[in-house]
Design a protein around this motif. Structure first.
Motif, PDB file in Angstrom:
ATOM      1  N   ASN A 105     114.873 -63.425  43.314  1.00  0.00           N
ATOM      2  CA  ASN A 105     115.292 -62.965  44.633  1.00  0.00           C
ATOM      3  C   ASN A 105     116.792 -62.941  44.881  1.00  0.00           C
ATOM      4  O   ASN A 105     117.228 -62.472  45.932  1.00  0.00           O
ATOM      5  CB  ASN A 105     114.635 -63.849  45.705  1.00  0.00           C
ATOM      6  N   ARG A 106     117.569 -63.446  43.968  1.00  0.00           N
ATOM      7  CA  ARG A 106     119.027 -63.472  44.182  1.00  0.00           C
ATOM      8  C   ARG A 106     119.711 -62.533  43.194  1.00  0.00           C
ATOM      9  O   ARG A 106     119.255 -62.354  42.082  1.00  0.00           O
ATOM     10  CB  ARG A 106     119.577 -64.888  44.005  1.00  0.00           C
ATOM     11  N   SER A 107     120.851 -62.009  43.621  1.00  0.00           N
ATOM     12  CA  SER A 107     121.564 -61.048  42.781  1.00  0.00           C
ATOM     13  C   SER A 107     122.163 -61.733  41.553  1.00  0.00           C
ATOM     14  O   SER A 107     122.329 -62.951  41.520  1.00  0.00           O
ATOM     15  CB  SER A 107     122.680 -60.376  43.594  1.00  0.00           C
ATOM     16  N   ASP A 108     122.502 -60.923  40.556  1.00  0.00           N
ATOM     17  CA  ASP A 108     123.116 -61.453  39.346  1.00  0.00           C
ATOM     18  C   ASP A 108     124.470 -62.100  39.636  1.00  0.00           C
ATOM     19  O   ASP A 108     124.965 -62.890  38.842  1.00  0.00           O
ATOM     20  CB  ASP A 108     123.305 -60.334  38.315  1.00  0.00           C
ATOM     21  N   ALA A 109     125.078 -61.758  40.755  1.00  0.00           N
ATOM     22  CA  ALA A 109     126.397 -62.309  41.077  1.00  0.00           C
ATOM     23  C   ALA A 109     126.321 -63.797  41.418  1.00  0.00           C
ATOM     24  O   ALA A 109     127.326 -64.506  41.382  1.00  0.00           O
ATOM     25  CB  ALA A 109     127.006 -61.539  42.246  1.00  0.00           C
ATOM     26  N   ILE A 110     125.134 -64.288  41.754  1.00  0.00           N
ATOM     27  CA  ILE A 110     124.970 -65.715  42.059  1.00  0.00           C
ATOM     28  C   ILE A 110     124.683 -66.433  40.756  1.00  0.00           C
ATOM     29  O   ILE A 110     123.648 -66.222  40.133  1.00  0.00           O
ATOM     30  CB  ILE A 110     123.836 -65.929  43.082  1.00  0.00           C
ATOM     31  N   ASP A 111     125.641 -67.264  40.344  1.00  0.00           N
ATOM     32  CA  ASP A 111     125.506 -67.891  39.030  1.00  0.00           C
ATOM     33  C   ASP A 111     126.184 -69.261  39.043  1.00  0.00           C
ATOM     34  O   ASP A 111     126.488 -69.810  40.106  1.00  0.00           O
ATOM     35  CB  ASP A 111     126.097 -66.966  37.963  1.00  0.00           C
TER      36      ASP A 111
END
Ligand code: SF4
Length: 82
Positions: A36-42
């Motif tokens: 559910n979260r974008s790849d930018a959240i890391d």
């Protein structure tokens, strides 16, 4: 911490021979979070994220995975070790 992260996902940008992860840091999350979260959240945002629980190892994932050869390799903000 002197950690060694072992991984057998050999099509990941960070995977190296010996089944090791060469990323400076990774983010392990629940499958639901990963879905559910974008790849930018890391990993670089880890301290801002709310911890969650998982029922088993099958419900967790490495959110830092980047397909080898992909131009996504810099989108997560993680610096690959030389
Ligand atoms: S970033 Fe994740 S999937 Fe990629 S090698 Fe490291 S532990 Fe494995």
């Amino acid at each position: 911490m002197n950690q060694h992260i072992h991984c057998i996902i050999n099509n990941c940008h960070y995977w190296v021979n010996g089944n090791k992860c060469s990323a400076n840091e990774i983010l392990v999350a629940s499958d639901e979070f990963g879905d559910n979260r974008s790849d930018a959240i890391d990993a670089t945002m880890a301290q801002q994220l709310t911890p969650t629980s998982a029922q088993s190892c099958m419900a967790t994932c490495c959110k830092t995975f980047v397909p080898k050869g992909s131009n996504q390799k810099t989108s997560d903000g993680i610096t690959k070790m030389a």
